[in-house]
Scaffold this active site. Structure first.
Site, PDB file in Angstrom:
ATOM      1  N   GLY A   1     -17.470  -2.012  -7.240  1.00  0.00           N
ATOM      2  CA  GLY A   1     -16.530  -1.159  -7.951  1.00  0.00           C
ATOM      3  C   GLY A   1     -15.105  -1.633  -7.763  1.00  0.00           C
ATOM      4  O   GLY A   1     -14.831  -2.818  -7.673  1.00  0.00           O
TER       5      GLY A   1
ATOM      6  N   LEU B   1     -18.376  -1.724  -1.346  1.00  0.00           N
ATOM      7  CA  LEU B   1     -19.418  -1.058  -2.133  1.00  0.00           C
ATOM      8  C   LEU B   1     -19.347  -1.478  -3.594  1.00  0.00           C
ATOM      9  O   LEU B   1     -19.928  -0.831  -4.461  1.00  0.00           O
ATOM     10  CB  LEU B   1     -19.270   0.462  -2.020  1.00  0.00           C
ATOM     11  CG  LEU B   1     -19.502   1.031  -0.617  1.00  0.00           C
ATOM     12  CD1 LEU B   1     -19.171   2.511  -0.579  1.00  0.00           C
ATOM     13  CD2 LEU B   1     -20.937   0.777  -0.160  1.00  0.00           C
TER      14      LEU B   1
ATOM     15  N   TYR C   1       0.851  -1.185   0.000  1.00  0.00           N
ATOM     16  CA  TYR C   1       0.000   0.000   0.000  1.00  0.00           C
ATOM     17  C   TYR C   1       0.893   1.244   0.000  1.00  0.00           C
ATOM     18  O   TYR C   1       1.584   1.532   0.976  1.00  0.00           O
ATOM     19  CB  TYR C   1      -0.908   0.031   1.225  1.00  0.00           C
ATOM     20  CG  TYR C   1      -2.038  -0.972   1.213  1.00  0.00           C
ATOM     21  CD1 TYR C   1      -2.357  -1.709   0.075  1.00  0.00           C
ATOM     22  CD2 TYR C   1      -2.802  -1.183   2.349  1.00  0.00           C
ATOM     23  CE1 TYR C   1      -3.397  -2.617   0.068  1.00  0.00           C
ATOM     24  CE2 TYR C   1      -3.856  -2.093   2.354  1.00  0.00           C
ATOM     25  CZ  TYR C   1      -4.141  -2.810   1.214  1.00  0.00           C
ATOM     26  OH  TYR C   1      -5.184  -3.706   1.226  1.00  0.00           O
TER      27      TYR C   1
END
Length: 297
Positions: free
Chosen positions: A213, A211, A54
């Protein structure tokens, strides 16, 4: 109203945590990243999800700089991919046992600890994203062998699995699995049977892309008219509805929504206070599920 806390790896954590994947967007604004994480802790976050890849290590650096022992935050990291600066994708697959061990050591160094409480083994068996090729096609048993060895050595506290199939979890259960981290949302519920097994076995379910996506072609919860209708009736946002549905759907769900914005962070933390009546739940449960099996690369 949902239960505010749940058990995870022998700890009691808030069901709404924080995912550090977005920290890469703040790599040139380190002070903002530190302030954002401190705000998350102030709001009750005690479960942070991270990885060495990350922000090419930036997320781990921020966590090391920001979190204090008295914050009592459970930091969960993952292995199975490594940073890939300058590549077409920001990460490269790293599935071989020696790479998993090296990734654990890299996370220990960058987080400045001598033990990682939970480490997710990121498989590439399901969900959107990359698939292993060549010498990166590694048997799960060989990977679990090195992960359990690292646990025996005290470098790992507990083992999780990411992007795993139902069969994979069944094979891995004897090793002791603390959590499963798969792509899952109100619009992509491919793993319902896997989720049921996790509920039965008291394994935490930590959805990424909560969500939808994430990649082109993956459906989004915020595109659903029913989600917008419920949001309007309750005076909340469509994103909050999608996250709150996950908390209502199963008692072992732990959320790790990521954001680089403090206002968005506060909205995410508020989803545990959103109550759905039976009619609203029925409306949301009726949303069609579409597959998130979208290849990348």
């Amino acid at each position: 109203m949902t239960t505010a806390t749940a058990s995870f790896a022998g700890r009691t954590v808030s069901r709404v945590g924080y995912g550090a994947a977005q920290f890469g967007r703040l790599s040139d604004r380190r002070d903002e990243a530190v302030a954002l994480l401190r705000r998350a802790v102030e709001l009750g976050v005690n479960h942070v999800d991270t990885a060495e890849f990350y922000g090419f290590g930036f997320a781990n650096e921020v966590i090391r700089e920001t979190l204090r022992p008295e914050d009592d935050v459970l930091v969960v990291t993952k292995v199975g991919a490594d940073p890939n600066p300058g590549g077409r994708l920001p990460l490269r697959v790293a599935q071989r046992p020696e790479q998993l061990r090296a990734s654990v050591e890299a996370n220990l160094r960058s987080l400045g600890v001598d033990r990682l409480p939970v480490v997710n083994l990121r498989r590439l068996d399901s969900g959107p994203g990359l698939r292993p090729e060549g010498d990166q096609v590694v048997d799960l048993d060989d990977q679990l062998a090195v992960m359990t060895a690292l646990r025996d050595e005290g470098k790992i506290g507990a083992i999780g699995l990411s992007c795993v199939t139902l069969d994979g979890l069944r094979r891995a259960r004897p090793a002791g699995i603390a959590c499963v981290q798969n792509a899952y949302s109100i619009v992509s519920r491919d793993d319902e049977e896997l989720l049921r097994l996790c509920v039965a076995e008291e394994i935490a379910w930590v959805p990424f892309f909560p969500l939808g996506g994430g990649f082109p072609g993956v459906p989004k919860a915020t595109d659903e008219p029913a989600v917008h209708a419920v949001a309007g009736s309750l005076g909340v946002t469509p994103s909050q509805v999608g996250l709150a549905w996950l908390l209502h759907h199963a008692p072992n769900v732990l959320l790790i929504p990521g954001t680089a914005d403090a206002t968005h962070l506060e909205a995410n933390m508020a989803v545990g206070e959103i109550a759905f009546d039976d009619a609203v739940l029925a409306t949301l449960d009726a949303i069609e599920s579409r597959s998130s099996e979208v290849p990348l690369g």
